[in-house]
Enzyme design. Structure first.
Site, PDB file in Angstrom:
ATOM      1  N   SER A 140       0.865  -1.187   0.000  1.00  0.00           N
ATOM      2  CA  SER A 140       0.000   0.000   0.000  1.00  0.00           C
ATOM      3  C   SER A 140       0.900   1.234   0.000  1.00  0.00           C
ATOM      4  CB  SER A 140      -0.870   0.017   1.260  1.00  0.00           C
ATOM      5  OG  SER A 140      -1.677   1.177   1.307  1.00  0.00           O
ATOM      6  N   TYR A 154      -1.911  -0.842  10.630  1.00  0.00           N
ATOM      7  CA  TYR A 154      -2.039  -1.244   9.226  1.00  0.00           C
ATOM      8  C   TYR A 154      -0.826  -0.766   8.415  1.00  0.00           C
ATOM      9  CZ  TYR A 154      -3.738  -1.183   4.404  1.00  0.00           C
ATOM     10  OH  TYR A 154      -3.851  -1.356   3.044  1.00  0.00           O
TER      11      TYR A 154
END
Ligand code: NAP
Length: 256
Positions: A140, A154
């Site tokens: 990401s 995360y």
């Protein structure tokens, strides 16, 4: 022209929806034999029914090493080996530092980071046997490049994937298995939809291309890394974000 990927065996973790289903769709359309992996049988069946081509499914939780081994066994049984692993399964629950529990932290690291490592370990032998093994990790921009309140765990898990792949790339190089990562910006998926319209509108406004990514945008980047022609690329990352990480400030966006 790229060499055809038709007939190659591709495992996609988190293939039952979102980016994983998009990646699977791109590979299946290119003639690959795809195994979708997820924890929910009915979601897997629905995804397989929605895709054209040779698509099989297996229920497995990537945070469990034994279940990853089972996933790899099914791929070998059904498709004769594994040429490509797309380690994509991931979760992104929100928790601010003030509220984050040890269980919150463990859950995110177990699926996003350990799940990536376990999936790679489980598929390693067949990937090596193929003579042209490819691993494509879905990381990401969040973590490696950017931050967002509520996603410290995360972001750390997505950065951890990159730390892992740089040494893994070296260990795997002698067997000609490559490992690279796609770093999506904000891609419209069921998971992102759950964050609400305000989040989606704010994100769209912050992207120079003024649109969220599609799951196929990520699938085509994965297909490139999986190609024969990308065989000399390993340990690398590719940001696919419509330019989202580029603006220096809100003003820079306004002046476009
Ligand atoms: P999503 O729509 O929520 O889909 C997640 C997929 O992963 C589902 O198939 C889910 O199936 C599966 N999954 C979750 N936990 C699993 C586990 N423990 N074992 C096996 N499968 C599991 O999410 P997404 O937006 O497509 O995200 C996919 C990946 O892209 C993630 O790694 C995420 O970090 C990354 N990413 C997404 C975006 C974005 O904007 N959407 C941006 C950057 C990176 P089950 O729940 O049924 O198991």
């Amino acid at each position: 022209m790229f060499t055809s990927i038709a007939g190659r065996s591709v495992v996609v973790t988190g293939g039952s929806r979102g980016i994983g289903r998009g990646i699977a769709g791109v590979f299946a359309s290119a003639g690959a034999r795809v195994l979708l992996v997820g924890r929910d049988r009915s979601a897997l069946d629905a995804a397989a029914a929605s895709l054209e081509g040779e698509v099989a499914t297996v229920v497995a939780d990537v945070s469990d090493r034994d279940q990853c081994d089972h996933m790899a066994e099914v791929a070998v049984e059904r498709h004769g080996g594994i040429d490509v692993l797309c380690a994509n399964a991931g979760i992104f629950p929100s928790a601010r530092l003030t509220d984050m529990t040890p269980d919150d932290l463990e859950a995110v690291l177990a699926t996003n980071f350990k799940g990536t490592v376990f999936a790679v370990q489980a598929c390693l032998r067949p990937l090596t046997d193929s003579g042209h093994g490819r691993i494509v990790v879905t990381s990401s921009i969040t973590g490696p490049i950017t931050g967002y309140p509520g996603w410290s765990h995360y972001g750390a898990s997505k950065a951890a994937q990159l730390g892992f792949l740089r040494t893994a790339a070296m260990e795997l190089a002698p067997s000609r298995v490559t490992i690279n990562a796609v770093m999506p910006g904000n891609v419209f998926t069921e998971g992102l939809d759950g964050l609400g319209q305000e989040y989606l509108d704010g994100m769209t406004a912050s992207i120079p291309q003024r649109r969220l990514g599609s799951t196929a945008d990520i699938g085509y980047a994965a297909l490139f890394f999986a190609s024969d022609e990308a065989g000399y690329i390993t340990g690398q990352t590719l940001v696919v974000d419509g330019g989202q990480v580029l603006p220096e400030s809100r003003q820079a966006l306004d002046e476009m």
